[in-house]
Motif scaffolding. Structure first.
Motif, short mmCIF file in Angstrom:
data_model
loop_
_atom_site.label_atom_id
_atom_site.label_comp_id
_atom_site.label_asym_id
_atom_site.label_seq_id
_atom_site.Cartn_x
_atom_site.Cartn_y
_atom_site.Cartn_z
N ASP A 131 58.68 -13.90 -72.57
CA ASP A 131 57.94 -13.56 -73.78
C ASP A 131 57.15 -12.28 -73.53
OD1 ASP A 131 56.32 -13.33 -76.00
OD2 ASP A 131 55.76 -15.44 -76.07
N SER A 132 57.71 -11.16 -73.94
CA SER A 132 57.10 -9.86 -73.66
C SER A 132 55.76 -9.66 -74.36
CB SER A 132 58.05 -8.72 -74.05
OG SER A 132 58.36 -8.78 -75.44
N THR A 133 55.50 -10.47 -75.41
CA THR A 133 54.22 -10.35 -76.11
C THR A 133 53.06 -10.90 -75.29
OG1 THR A 133 54.35 -12.49 -77.27
CG2 THR A 133 55.42 -10.60 -78.31
N GLU A 134 53.38 -11.62 -74.20
CA GLU A 134 52.33 -12.25 -73.39
C GLU A 134 52.14 -11.56 -72.04
OE1 GLU A 134 50.25 -14.30 -74.34
OE2 GLU A 134 51.08 -15.50 -75.97
N LYS A 135 52.59 -10.31 -71.94
CA LYS A 135 52.45 -9.58 -70.68
C LYS A 135 50.99 -9.43 -70.26
CE LYS A 135 54.18 -5.44 -68.32
NZ LYS A 135 55.12 -6.17 -67.46
N ILE A 136 50.13 -9.12 -71.22
CA ILE A 136 48.71 -8.96 -70.92
C ILE A 136 48.12 -10.26 -70.40
CG2 ILE A 136 46.44 -8.51 -71.91
CD1 ILE A 136 47.75 -6.48 -73.76
N LEU A 137 48.53 -11.38 -71.02
CA LEU A 137 48.03 -12.68 -70.58
C LEU A 137 48.45 -12.97 -69.15
CD1 LEU A 137 48.78 -15.95 -70.22
CD2 LEU A 137 46.58 -15.31 -71.18
N PHE A 138 49.71 -12.68 -68.81
CA PHE A 138 50.17 -12.90 -67.44
C PHE A 138 49.34 -12.08 -66.46
CE2 PHE A 138 52.84 -11.72 -63.79
CZ PHE A 138 53.11 -12.99 -63.28
N ASN A 139 49.07 -10.84 -66.81
CA ASN A 139 48.25 -9.99 -65.95
C ASN A 139 46.83 -10.55 -65.81
OD1 ASN A 139 50.48 -8.35 -65.81
ND2 ASN A 139 49.66 -6.76 -67.15
N GLU A 140 46.29 -11.08 -66.91
CA GLU A 140 44.94 -11.65 -66.88
C GLU A 140 44.87 -12.85 -65.94
OE1 GLU A 140 43.83 -12.62 -70.85
OE2 GLU A 140 43.33 -10.56 -71.39
N MET A 141 45.94 -13.61 -65.84
CA MET A 141 45.95 -14.75 -64.93
C MET A 141 45.69 -14.29 -63.49
SD MET A 141 49.03 -17.24 -66.20
CE MET A 141 48.69 -18.47 -67.47
N HIS A 142 46.27 -13.16 -63.13
CA HIS A 142 46.10 -12.68 -61.77
C HIS A 142 44.80 -11.88 -61.59
CE1 HIS A 142 49.86 -13.95 -59.93
NE2 HIS A 142 50.42 -13.74 -61.10
N GLU A 143 44.34 -11.26 -62.64
CA GLU A 143 43.12 -10.46 -62.55
C GLU A 143 41.86 -11.30 -62.74
OE1 GLU A 143 44.01 -7.65 -65.58
OE2 GLU A 143 45.28 -6.40 -64.28
N SER A 144 41.99 -12.52 -63.23
CA SER A 144 40.83 -13.38 -63.46
C SER A 144 40.17 -13.77 -62.14
CB SER A 144 41.25 -14.64 -64.23
OG SER A 144 42.18 -15.40 -63.48
N GLN A 145 38.89 -14.09 -62.21
CA GLN A 145 38.11 -14.42 -61.03
C GLN A 145 38.57 -15.74 -60.38
OE1 GLN A 145 35.59 -12.52 -59.55
NE2 GLN A 145 36.38 -10.98 -60.97
N TRP A 146 38.52 -15.74 -59.05
CA TRP A 146 38.80 -16.96 -58.30
C TRP A 146 37.54 -17.83 -58.26
CZ3 TRP A 146 43.41 -18.36 -55.66
CH2 TRP A 146 44.45 -17.44 -55.81
N GLU A 147 37.75 -19.12 -58.08
CA GLU A 147 36.67 -20.12 -57.92
C GLU A 147 35.84 -20.30 -59.17
OE1 GLU A 147 37.30 -21.54 -55.22
OE2 GLU A 147 38.36 -19.93 -54.19
N GLN A 148 36.36 -19.92 -60.33
CA GLN A 148 35.64 -20.20 -61.57
C GLN A 148 36.63 -20.47 -62.69
OE1 GLN A 148 33.40 -16.47 -62.09
NE2 GLN A 148 34.61 -16.02 -63.92
N LYS A 149 36.19 -21.24 -63.68
CA LYS A 149 37.06 -21.60 -64.80
C LYS A 149 37.16 -20.41 -65.76
CE LYS A 149 37.11 -25.78 -66.45
NZ LYS A 149 36.80 -27.06 -67.16
N ASN A 150 38.40 -20.00 -66.03
CA ASN A 150 38.66 -18.89 -66.93
C ASN A 150 39.35 -19.40 -68.20
OD1 ASN A 150 38.19 -16.36 -65.02
ND2 ASN A 150 39.34 -17.86 -63.82
N ALA A 151 38.72 -19.21 -69.34
CA ALA A 151 39.30 -19.62 -70.61
C ALA A 151 40.27 -18.53 -71.08
CB ALA A 151 38.22 -19.86 -71.64
N LEU A 152 41.58 -18.79 -70.94
CA LEU A 152 42.58 -17.79 -71.32
C LEU A 152 42.99 -17.91 -72.78
CD1 LEU A 152 44.80 -17.81 -68.11
CD2 LEU A 152 42.86 -16.35 -68.67
N SER A 153 42.66 -19.03 -73.38
CA SER A 153 42.87 -19.22 -74.82
C SER A 153 41.94 -20.35 -75.25
CB SER A 153 44.33 -19.59 -75.12
OG SER A 153 44.60 -20.93 -74.73
#
Length: 220
Positions: free
Chosen positions: A103-125
Protein backbone atom coordinates in the motif's frame (compact mmCIF):
# COMPACT_ATOMS: atom_id res chain seq x y z
CA UNK A 1 27.60 -8.54 12.00
CA UNK A 2 27.28 -7.66 8.32
CA UNK A 3 23.74 -7.18 6.98
CA UNK A 4 22.72 -6.93 3.34
CA UNK A 5 19.41 -6.15 1.61
CA UNK A 6 18.10 -8.92 -0.65
CA UNK A 7 14.92 -9.45 -2.67
CA UNK A 8 12.75 -12.47 -1.88
CA UNK A 9 10.76 -14.54 -4.37
CA UNK A 10 7.56 -12.49 -4.07
CA UNK A 11 9.43 -9.27 -4.89
CA UNK A 12 9.60 -7.99 -1.32
CA UNK A 13 12.86 -7.22 0.43
CA UNK A 14 14.45 -8.58 3.57
CA UNK A 15 17.76 -8.37 5.42
CA UNK A 16 20.25 -11.22 5.07
CA UNK A 17 23.08 -12.07 7.48
CA UNK A 18 25.81 -13.73 5.37
CA UNK A 19 27.79 -14.93 8.39
CA UNK A 20 24.83 -17.03 9.55
CA UNK A 21 23.23 -17.54 6.13
CA UNK A 22 20.05 -16.38 7.86
CA UNK A 23 17.41 -13.84 6.80
CA UNK A 24 14.88 -11.78 8.72
CA UNK A 25 12.11 -13.22 6.51
CA UNK A 26 11.65 -16.17 4.20
CA UNK A 27 13.59 -16.03 0.94
CA UNK A 28 10.51 -17.65 -0.63
CA UNK A 29 8.60 -14.41 -0.01
CA UNK A 30 8.77 -12.04 2.95
CA UNK A 31 5.31 -10.52 2.59
CA UNK A 32 3.47 -13.74 1.73
CA UNK A 33 5.04 -15.53 4.70
CA UNK A 34 4.11 -12.71 7.08
CA UNK A 35 0.48 -12.70 5.96
CA UNK A 36 0.21 -16.50 6.09
CA UNK A 37 1.75 -17.02 9.52
CA UNK A 38 0.77 -13.94 11.49
CA UNK A 39 -2.44 -12.67 9.87
CA UNK A 40 -4.21 -15.73 8.45
CA UNK A 41 -3.27 -18.06 11.32
CA UNK A 42 -3.07 -15.48 14.09
CA UNK A 43 -4.84 -12.13 13.85
CA UNK A 44 -7.79 -13.48 11.85
CA UNK A 45 -8.82 -15.62 14.85
CA UNK A 46 -9.81 -12.47 16.75
CA UNK A 47 -12.15 -10.86 14.22
CA UNK A 48 -12.31 -7.13 14.91
CA UNK A 49 -12.19 -7.17 18.70
CA UNK A 50 -9.62 -5.05 20.57
CA UNK A 51 -6.43 -6.99 21.32
CA UNK A 52 -2.86 -6.62 22.53
CA UNK A 53 -0.08 -8.16 20.43
CA UNK A 54 3.50 -8.98 21.41
CA UNK A 55 5.99 -9.43 18.60
CA UNK A 56 9.17 -11.36 19.33
CA UNK A 57 11.58 -9.88 16.80
CA UNK A 58 10.41 -6.44 15.57
CA UNK A 59 13.16 -6.50 12.95
CA UNK A 60 12.20 -4.83 9.67
CA UNK A 61 8.76 -3.77 10.93
CA UNK A 62 6.95 -5.86 8.31
CA UNK A 63 4.71 -7.71 10.75
CA UNK A 64 3.80 -4.52 12.55
CA UNK A 65 3.05 -2.79 9.26
CA UNK A 66 0.72 -5.45 7.88
CA UNK A 67 -1.02 -5.67 11.25
CA UNK A 68 -1.59 -1.92 11.18
CA UNK A 69 -3.08 -2.22 7.68
CA UNK A 70 -5.39 -5.03 8.77
CA UNK A 71 -6.47 -3.10 11.86
CA UNK A 72 -7.25 -0.07 9.72
CA UNK A 73 -9.33 -2.18 7.34
CA UNK A 74 -11.30 -3.75 10.20
CA UNK A 75 -11.38 -0.64 12.43
CA UNK A 76 -9.85 -2.89 15.08
CA UNK A 77 -8.14 -1.35 18.15
CA UNK A 78 -4.68 -2.91 18.57
CA UNK A 79 -2.02 -2.31 21.18
CA UNK A 80 1.21 -3.58 19.57
CA UNK A 81 4.46 -4.22 21.44
CA UNK A 82 7.56 -5.09 19.42
CA UNK A 83 10.61 -6.56 21.15
CA UNK A 84 14.02 -6.20 19.50
CA UNK A 85 17.46 -6.60 21.10
CA UNK A 86 19.38 -5.32 18.07
CA UNK A 87 17.32 -2.78 16.10
CA UNK A 88 18.12 -2.20 12.45
CA UNK A 89 19.12 1.31 11.38
CA UNK A 90 16.70 3.85 9.97
CA UNK A 91 18.69 3.70 6.72
CA UNK A 92 18.13 -0.07 6.46
CA UNK A 93 14.45 0.28 7.30
CA UNK A 94 13.93 2.85 4.56
CA UNK A 95 15.29 0.38 2.02
CA UNK A 96 12.49 -2.07 2.72
CA UNK A 97 9.88 -1.93 -0.08
CA UNK A 98 6.84 -3.13 1.88
CA UNK A 99 4.72 -0.01 1.41
CA UNK A 100 5.44 -0.02 -2.33
CA UNK A 101 4.46 -3.68 -2.58
CA UNK A 102 1.35 -3.56 -0.34
CA UNK A 103 0.00 0.00 0.00
CA UNK A 104 2.04 2.92 -1.31
CA UNK A 105 -0.28 5.42 0.41
CA UNK A 106 1.09 4.23 3.77
CA UNK A 107 4.79 4.81 3.11
CA UNK A 108 4.95 7.67 5.60
CA UNK A 109 3.31 5.50 8.25
CA UNK A 110 5.85 2.72 7.71
CA UNK A 111 8.66 5.24 8.11
CA UNK A 112 7.03 6.60 11.27
CA UNK A 113 7.08 3.12 12.79
CA UNK A 114 10.86 3.10 12.57
CA UNK A 115 11.38 6.75 13.43
CA UNK A 116 9.11 6.64 16.50
CA UNK A 117 10.68 6.67 19.96
CA UNK A 118 11.67 3.44 21.67
CA UNK A 119 10.39 2.54 25.16
CA UNK A 120 7.24 4.63 24.84
CA UNK A 121 3.73 4.14 23.45
CA UNK A 122 3.30 5.80 20.06
CA UNK A 123 -0.23 6.42 18.79
CA UNK A 124 0.08 5.85 15.03
CA UNK A 125 -3.66 6.16 14.45
CA UNK A 126 -6.84 6.44 16.47
CA UNK A 127 -6.87 2.66 16.93
CA UNK A 128 -3.23 1.48 16.62
CA UNK A 129 -0.52 2.07 19.21
CA UNK A 130 3.06 0.85 18.87
CA UNK A 131 5.59 0.39 21.66
CA UNK A 132 9.08 -0.72 20.65
CA UNK A 133 11.13 -2.21 23.45
CA UNK A 134 14.88 -2.80 23.15
CA UNK A 135 15.11 -5.97 25.18
CA UNK A 136 16.44 -9.52 25.14
CA UNK A 137 13.65 -12.06 24.74
CA UNK A 138 14.84 -13.93 27.83
CA UNK A 139 14.24 -10.80 29.94
CA UNK A 140 10.53 -10.42 29.18
CA UNK A 141 8.57 -10.26 32.45
CA UNK A 142 5.03 -9.39 31.29
CA UNK A 143 2.15 -11.28 32.90
CA UNK A 144 -1.33 -11.95 31.52
CA UNK A 145 -0.93 -9.07 29.08
CA UNK A 146 -1.28 -10.34 25.50
CA UNK A 147 -3.96 -11.96 23.38
CA UNK A 148 -1.61 -12.83 20.53
CA UNK A 149 2.13 -13.38 20.18
CA UNK A 150 4.00 -13.24 16.88
CA UNK A 151 7.07 -15.37 17.54
CA UNK A 152 9.44 -14.32 14.77
CA UNK A 153 12.90 -14.92 16.23
CA UNK A 154 15.86 -16.03 14.14
CA UNK A 155 15.77 -19.73 13.35
CA UNK A 156 16.64 -22.59 15.69
CA UNK A 157 19.68 -23.46 13.56
CA UNK A 158 21.46 -20.21 14.47
CA UNK A 159 19.90 -19.29 17.84
CA UNK A 160 18.49 -22.43 19.53
CA UNK A 161 18.45 -20.66 22.91
CA UNK A 162 15.56 -18.47 21.71
CA UNK A 163 13.39 -21.57 21.21
CA UNK A 164 13.82 -23.08 24.68
CA UNK A 165 11.27 -24.19 27.25
CA UNK A 166 12.41 -21.27 29.41
CA UNK A 167 11.56 -18.72 26.71
CA UNK A 168 8.20 -20.33 25.94
CA UNK A 169 7.40 -20.42 29.66
CA UNK A 170 7.84 -16.65 29.73
CA UNK A 171 5.59 -16.41 26.65
CA UNK A 172 2.97 -18.53 28.42
CA UNK A 173 3.15 -16.27 31.47
CA UNK A 174 2.84 -13.14 29.32
CA UNK A 175 -0.32 -14.35 27.59
CA UNK A 176 -3.93 -14.04 28.64
CA UNK A 177 -6.02 -17.21 28.99
CA UNK A 178 -6.97 -18.49 25.51
CA UNK A 179 -4.16 -16.41 24.05
CA UNK A 180 -2.49 -17.62 20.87
CA UNK A 181 1.15 -17.79 19.75
CA UNK A 182 2.04 -18.31 16.09
CA UNK A 183 5.41 -18.94 14.50
CA UNK A 184 6.78 -19.88 11.10
CA UNK A 185 8.83 -22.71 12.63
CA UNK A 186 7.93 -26.36 12.98
CA UNK A 187 10.52 -28.57 14.65
CA UNK A 188 9.92 -31.41 17.09
CA UNK A 189 12.15 -29.85 19.76
CA UNK A 190 10.26 -26.55 19.49
CA UNK A 191 6.89 -28.26 19.80
CA UNK A 192 8.19 -30.19 22.82
CA UNK A 193 9.39 -26.97 24.48
CA UNK A 194 5.98 -25.38 23.91
CA UNK A 195 4.16 -28.37 25.37
CA UNK A 196 6.48 -28.42 28.39
CA UNK A 197 5.73 -24.73 28.97
CA UNK A 198 2.00 -25.53 29.17
CA UNK A 199 0.73 -24.77 25.68
CA UNK A 200 -1.62 -26.78 23.53
CA UNK A 201 0.12 -27.05 20.15
CA UNK A 202 -1.06 -27.73 16.61
CA UNK A 203 0.74 -28.07 13.30
CA UNK A 204 -0.64 -26.06 10.38
CA UNK A 205 0.31 -25.83 6.70
CA UNK A 206 3.31 -23.54 6.32
CA UNK A 207 3.83 -20.52 4.11
CA UNK A 208 4.98 -21.12 0.52
CA UNK A 209 8.31 -22.92 0.58
CA UNK A 210 7.74 -24.34 4.07
CA UNK A 211 5.77 -27.48 4.80
CA UNK A 212 4.43 -26.69 8.28
CA UNK A 213 4.21 -24.06 11.02
CA UNK A 214 3.13 -24.11 14.67
CA UNK A 215 0.29 -22.47 16.59
CA UNK A 216 0.21 -22.68 20.39
CA UNK A 217 -2.72 -21.83 22.66
CA UNK A 218 -2.82 -21.04 26.37
CA UNK A 219 -5.95 -23.04 27.17
CA UNK A 220 -6.43 -23.38 30.94
Amino acid sequence: MKREIIQTNDGSTTIHLPEWDESYHSKHGAIQEAYHVFIKNGLDLFGDKPISILEIGFGTGLNSFITYLEAKKRNQPINYIGIEAYPISIEEALQMNYSDEIDSTEKILFNEMHESQWEQKNALSATFTLTKRKQFFQDIQDENAFDLIYFDAFGFRVQPELWSEEVFASMFKAMKTNGVLVTYACRTSIKTAMLSAGFSVEKLPGAPGKREMLRATKAL
